[in-house]
Design an enzyme around this catalytic site. Structure first.
Site, mmCIF file in Angstrom:
data_model
loop_
_atom_site.group_PDB
_atom_site.id
_atom_site.type_symbol
_atom_site.label_atom_id
_atom_site.label_comp_id
_atom_site.label_asym_id
_atom_site.label_seq_id
_atom_site.Cartn_x
_atom_site.Cartn_y
_atom_site.Cartn_z
ATOM 1 N N GLY A 7 7.708 -8.540 13.268
ATOM 2 C CA GLY A 7 8.793 -8.669 14.310
ATOM 3 C C GLY A 7 8.717 -7.411 15.202
ATOM 4 O O GLY A 7 8.028 -6.697 15.457
ATOM 5 N N ASP A 29 -6.898 -5.506 7.906
ATOM 6 C CA ASP A 29 -6.715 -5.700 9.456
ATOM 7 C C ASP A 29 -6.754 -4.520 10.103
ATOM 8 O O ASP A 29 -5.803 -4.128 11.017
ATOM 9 C CB ASP A 29 -5.333 -6.518 9.624
ATOM 10 C CG ASP A 29 -5.067 -7.010 10.850
ATOM 11 O OD1 ASP A 29 -6.035 -7.312 11.444
ATOM 12 O OD2 ASP A 29 -3.653 -7.309 11.440
ATOM 13 N N LYS A 36 10.515 -0.977 12.482
ATOM 14 C CA LYS A 36 10.149 -2.348 12.527
ATOM 15 C C LYS A 36 11.145 -3.282 11.965
ATOM 16 O O LYS A 36 11.333 -2.916 10.703
ATOM 17 C CB LYS A 36 8.656 -2.178 11.660
ATOM 18 C CG LYS A 36 7.580 -2.858 12.138
ATOM 19 C CD LYS A 36 6.336 -2.502 11.317
ATOM 20 C CE LYS A 36 5.205 -3.515 11.548
ATOM 21 N NZ LYS A 36 4.169 -3.173 10.630
ATOM 22 N N VAL A 76 9.554 -3.895 17.261
ATOM 23 C CA VAL A 76 9.553 -2.534 16.956
ATOM 24 C C VAL A 76 10.254 -1.902 17.980
ATOM 25 O O VAL A 76 10.136 -2.060 19.105
ATOM 26 C CB VAL A 76 7.998 -1.989 16.983
ATOM 27 C CG1 VAL A 76 8.079 -0.617 16.548
ATOM 28 C CG2 VAL A 76 7.043 -2.866 15.874
#
Ligand SMILES: *[C@@H]1O[C@H](CO)[C@@H](O)[C@H](O)[C@H]1NC(C)=O
Ligand SMILES: *[C@@H]1O[C@H](CO)[C@@H](O)[C@H](O)[C@H]1NC(C)=O
Ligand SMILES: *[C@@H]1O[C@H](CO)[C@@H](O)[C@H](O)[C@H]1NC(C)=O
Ligand SMILES: *[C@@H]1O[C@H](CO)[C@@H](O)[C@H](O)[C@H]1NC(C)=O
Ligand SMILES: *[C@@H]1O[C@H](CO)[C@@H](O)[C@H](O)[C@H]1NC(C)=O
Ligand SMILES: *[C@@H]1O[C@H](CO)[C@@H](O)[C@H](O)[C@H]1NC(C)=O
Length: 816
Positions: free
Chosen positions: A511, A624, A527, A513
């Site tokens: 989503g 990641d 966030k 920030v």
């Protein structure tokens, strides 16, 4: 004869040498002068005195002082503020009676220092602090200070400069804003110190008192919570028989900070120089919000910015004007029950306040709180008392007359004991005792209940860890059970200007920030889980569950979360320098990262990973890791962020397997991308790629090299084998680098990206290797030598899918 000649030559050379030096000097005397076009530079080259033109009218010349080491011209002091010189004939000199005078051809004296004492051997010097001093230096005697620019401030307060009063001479140093950005002539905004018994700093607009900081409490100003202890500077308010002044000192010599008053914004502003972005940033300002406007709520009214209406009467008080529909708050509040001084009154304790106006007040530095209370009760016009110095819990401050300009500032406000009728007070002996008992019981109950919750939480949690956490399952209750601070939606909405698009920093994994500022001035990154994101909720919970337990200087810090119905948000510390990719892949900003800085960043990331992999309470695989997930704080320390895909393991488990491959293409280890097997070694692979990108300044994804379809690994491997590894180095870092160190880093990166996970080093040995403490083995052939296209044709069977694979939605932006 010859010797005499040589001596002569030597003396000539010596004279020439001194003449040469005097071009860039910080001093002049009555026999020299400073004409337009020449400057005086302080000995450490931080400040410069000279003539400048302001704004559009290049014709108006002013004599001023500015920072020499800052590319944006920032004037900190002006002599002839309202009297510009029309041409370049201006000359600063010392006249025959030892005054510093500014002359112009047409006008004669434009400005003078007007020092009272006549000097015998006057000298002018620009000090490293930015202070221009005129002193009499008589040989054999100590120097006498005749005049200094720090005593006549313009709009800027520099470190070590006193704002306020010298009570012996009556000198009052105040800041006054420039009328406009082009006109240094004073506007009507003034900031100064009130030399009351309990001194306060005040911002005036014309003759109106506009803002008050609240009196000094030993740590800060009671109404200025933003002024918290910080790495850059320390403030103080000194008050004694001779002087009353506000001052700040630098904690770090390299810090550059100034306090100004700004007519355009009608406020006082604190600026910090950011060496990396090369800009000034406002770190604090006052008034902070509408509640700071002087006297908004009248007597005994407290301004609460989150309340509606913001003005609230203190407990046991009621609005003075009683029309229900529209209370005139300027009339303030009155007591429910009138005082009765002679038969006895009591006090109520009001917490978290900016203390009231101290115009009618009294202090005693050695009394304690109990004596203070007695002292207040003695005098019928005493309306409140409190501790003078909360740092040492000592001293007594007392207020006479009505209490004006109260504001609720939870985080750093102070307790105030306000006088009320005895029956309303909370300090009657018996009542006090029962209250205390009740309080103790409540505290005990709360402790037991939290204890039970925490224990159940840990039991459930350890179960989950052993089971593996493939689904990242943890429900809201569990999130709420954690010690993590919970924020109100209203507070966050307020802090981010109602999630205004101006505050949006970008899109994170699940989503948008936003940047926000809490009422106490702390900057945050928020966030926000977008409601449409189905996967998001899993990642959100996962991130909360993991990162709440982690604390390391190379991991981004979670300050809290906010869960209210549909609304789910994570609140992080704000990272002013964004993410690493904003530097290394940016045409201009990459220059700011020379090799020592890059190496510092590499080592930080490595240490962060060691913590995740083995030192934290959980064993965590990030899954990641990439440049855009490395954020940079104001000092360019790296912080690993985005734990939406991370996995935690129990004690002895080292490896996991998943059907849902998540991560970002180009950073994934082969065994993970193809078989879905992940371990700490797949993070090591990603770290290897990251290292190559930092060294080369090129992205792995979209790395093209002439005709071959090698990716960055393939390219590095080939250059390495050919003995040309240095060709890989970013041309921007070449000048600043130690070649051996950088070649070592390339070597380490190749060890990290080896095909087989078991060949790759652990992160802790990477840290040792980076420190040059172990010998490096020869790397074997890396995995993934070719770019994405060839990979897809090789292994079309397993198509990794995830939110993060989509580089568009998961690009650069993360909490910072
Ligand atoms: C300033 O000094 C220069 C040389 O040092 C001299 O030529 C000039 O006349 C002086 N100006 C004034 C106004 O005294
Ligand atoms: C500037 O020039 C104007 C005329 O052009 C003159 O009236 C004025 O006095 C000058 N001011 C100064 C400070 O030289
Ligand atoms: C020097 O300047 C001061 C301030 O303008 C002035 O009062 C004084 O008379 C000047 N001295 C001479 C000799 O001009
Ligand atoms: C005053 O504030 C305005 C608007 O934020 C800004 O552009 C200006 O630079 C500030 N003035 C100073 C002296 O910093
Ligand atoms: C302050 O309080 C102390 C202790 O009560 C007392 O000895 C002293 O005289 C007081 N000072 C003043 C100025 O009232
Ligand atoms: C109470 O304090 C005020 C202000 O200091 C003072 O003027 C007054 O005389 C005092 N009254 C008594 C009874 O001490």
């Amino acid at each position: 004869m010859e010797i005499l000649f040589l001596k002569f030559i030597f003396i000539i050379l010596l004279l020439l040498f001194f003449a040469g030096l005097s071009c860039e000097t910080d001093i002049f005397t009555s026999s020299t002068n400073l004409s337009d076009g020449r400057t005086l530079v302080s000995s450490d080259e931080s400040f410069e005195l000279g003539f400048f033109s302001s704004g559009s009218s290049a014709k108006s010349r002013y004599l001023g002082i500015w920072y020499k080491n800052i590319p944006i011209q920032t004037v900190v002091w002006v002599a002839n503020r309202c009297d510009p010189i029309n041409d370049t004939s201006g000359v600063l000199m010392i006249n025959s009676t030892g005054n510093l005078v500014l002359l112009s051809q047409s006008r004669g004296v434009v400005w003078a220092s007007n020092s009272k004492i006549e000097a015998q051997n006057p000298v002018v010097q620009l000090l490293d602090s930015g202070n221009l001093v005129l002193k009499d230096s008589i040989a054999g005697k100590s120097e006498i200070l005749l005049w200094q620019s720090f005593d006549y401030p313009a709009d800027t307060l520099l470190p070590e400069m006193k704002l306020g009063w010298d009570l012996r001479t009556g000198l009052n140093r105040q800041l006054s804003a420039w009328k406009s950005p082009d006109d240094p002539c004073p506007g009507d905004l003034i900031y100064g110190v009130l030399p009351y018994n309990n001194p306060d700093t005040v911002l005036w607009k014309g003759s109106q008192r506009y803002y008050r900081s609240g009196p000094w409490n030993g740590i800060g100003m009671s109404g200025l919570p933003q002024l918290r202890p910080n790495p850059w500077f320390t403030v103080n308010l000194v008050s004694n028989e001779e002087e009353v002044y506000y001052i700040f000192h630098l904690n770090k010599k390299s810090a550059i900070t100034r306090l100004i008053v700004n007519q355009t914004t009608s406020r006082g502003e604190r600026y910090l120089w950011n060496e990396y972005t090369r800009t000034w940033t406002v770190s604090n300002h006052f008034p902070w919000d509408d509640c700071d406007i002087y006297g908004t709520c009248g007597a005994y009214g407290s301004c609460v910015i989150t309340a509606l209406p913001p003005c609230q009467c203190l407990r046991d008080f009621k609005p003075k004007s009683q029309e229900e529909s529209s209370v005139d708050w300027h009339q303030g509040c009155v007591r429910n029950k009138p005082l009765d001084c002679h038969t006895g009154d009591g006090f109520i304790k009001v917490g978290g306040l900016k203390l009231p106006d101290t115009a009618h007040s009294w202090v005693n530095k050695s009394m304690n709180l109990k004596e203070c209370r007695a002292k207040c009760l003695e005098n019928c016009s005493c309306m409140a008392y409190t501790t003078l110095n909360i740092k040492e819990s000592s001293g007594c401050a007392i207020w006479f007359d009505d209490l004006i300009d109260l504001k609720l500032v939870q985080s750093s406000g102070q307790d105030l004991y306000v006088r009320v009728a005895a029956s309303d007070s909370d300090h009657e002996e018996t009542k006090g005792k029962t209250k205390m008992m009740a309080g103790l019981i409540i505290v005990a109950v709360i402790l037991v209940v939290t204890g039970v919750f925490v224990i159940t939480y840990y039991i459930r949690r350890s179960h989950r860890n052993i089971e593996g956490r493939e689904n990242g399952c943890s429900d809201e209750r569990q999130i709420e059970d954690m010690e993590l601070p919970l924020f109100e939606v209203a507070l966050i909405s307020n802090a981010t200007n109602n999630f205004s698009s101006n505050n949006k920093l970008g899109e994170g994994g699940f989503g948008p920030v936003y940047k926000g500022t809490l009422p106490d001035g702390k900057e945050i990154a928020v966030k926000r889980l977008s409601r449409s994101s189905g996967q998001g909720i899993v990642e959100f919970k996962n991130e909360v569950a993991l990162i709440a337990k982690l604390q390391h200087r190379n991991l981004v810090k979670l300050l809290g979360c906010c869960i209210q119905g549909e609304e789910k948000m994570l609140i992080y510390e704000y990272m002013p320098n964004k993410s690493l990719d904003c530097f290394i892949f940016d045409r201009t900003r990459r220059n700011l990262l020379d090799w020592p800085k890059r190496f510092h960043i590499i080592c930080g990331i490595a240490r962060g990973l060691v913590y995740l992999h083995q030192d934290s309470r959980l064993r965590i695989i990030h899954r990641d890791l990439k440049v855009s997930n490395v954020l940079l704080d104001s000092e360019m320390n790296p912080k690993i962020s985005d734990f939406g895909m991370a996995r935690a393991f129990g004690g002895e488990q080292f490896e996991g397997n998943t059907k849902r491959v998540v991560g970002t293409y180009g950073y994934m280890a082969p065994e993970y991308a193809i078989d879905g097997k992940f371990s700490v070694k797949s993070d090591v692979f990603s770290f290897g790629i990251l290292l190559l990108e930092i060294i080369s300044g090129k992205k792995n994804k979209g790395f093209y090299h002439l005709n071959d379809n090698l990716n960055i690994i393939g390219h590095a491997w080939r250059l390495w084998k050919e003995g040309n590894a240095s060709e890989l180095i970013d041309s921007f870092v070449q000048e600043s680098c130690t070649l051996s160190e950088i070649l070592r880093c390339i070597h380490i990166s190749l060890l990290c990206v080896q095909q087989h996970p078991e060949d790759r080093p652990t992160m802790s040995s990477v840290v040792l290797m980076l420190g040059g403490e172990t010998a490096l083995v020869k790397p074997k052939e890396p995995g993934f030598l070719f770019d994405k296209k060839s990979l897809e044709t090789n292994s079309s069977a397993s198509k990794p899918e995830s939110s993060s694979t989509n580089e568009l939605s998961h690009s650069v932006l993360e909490p910072r």
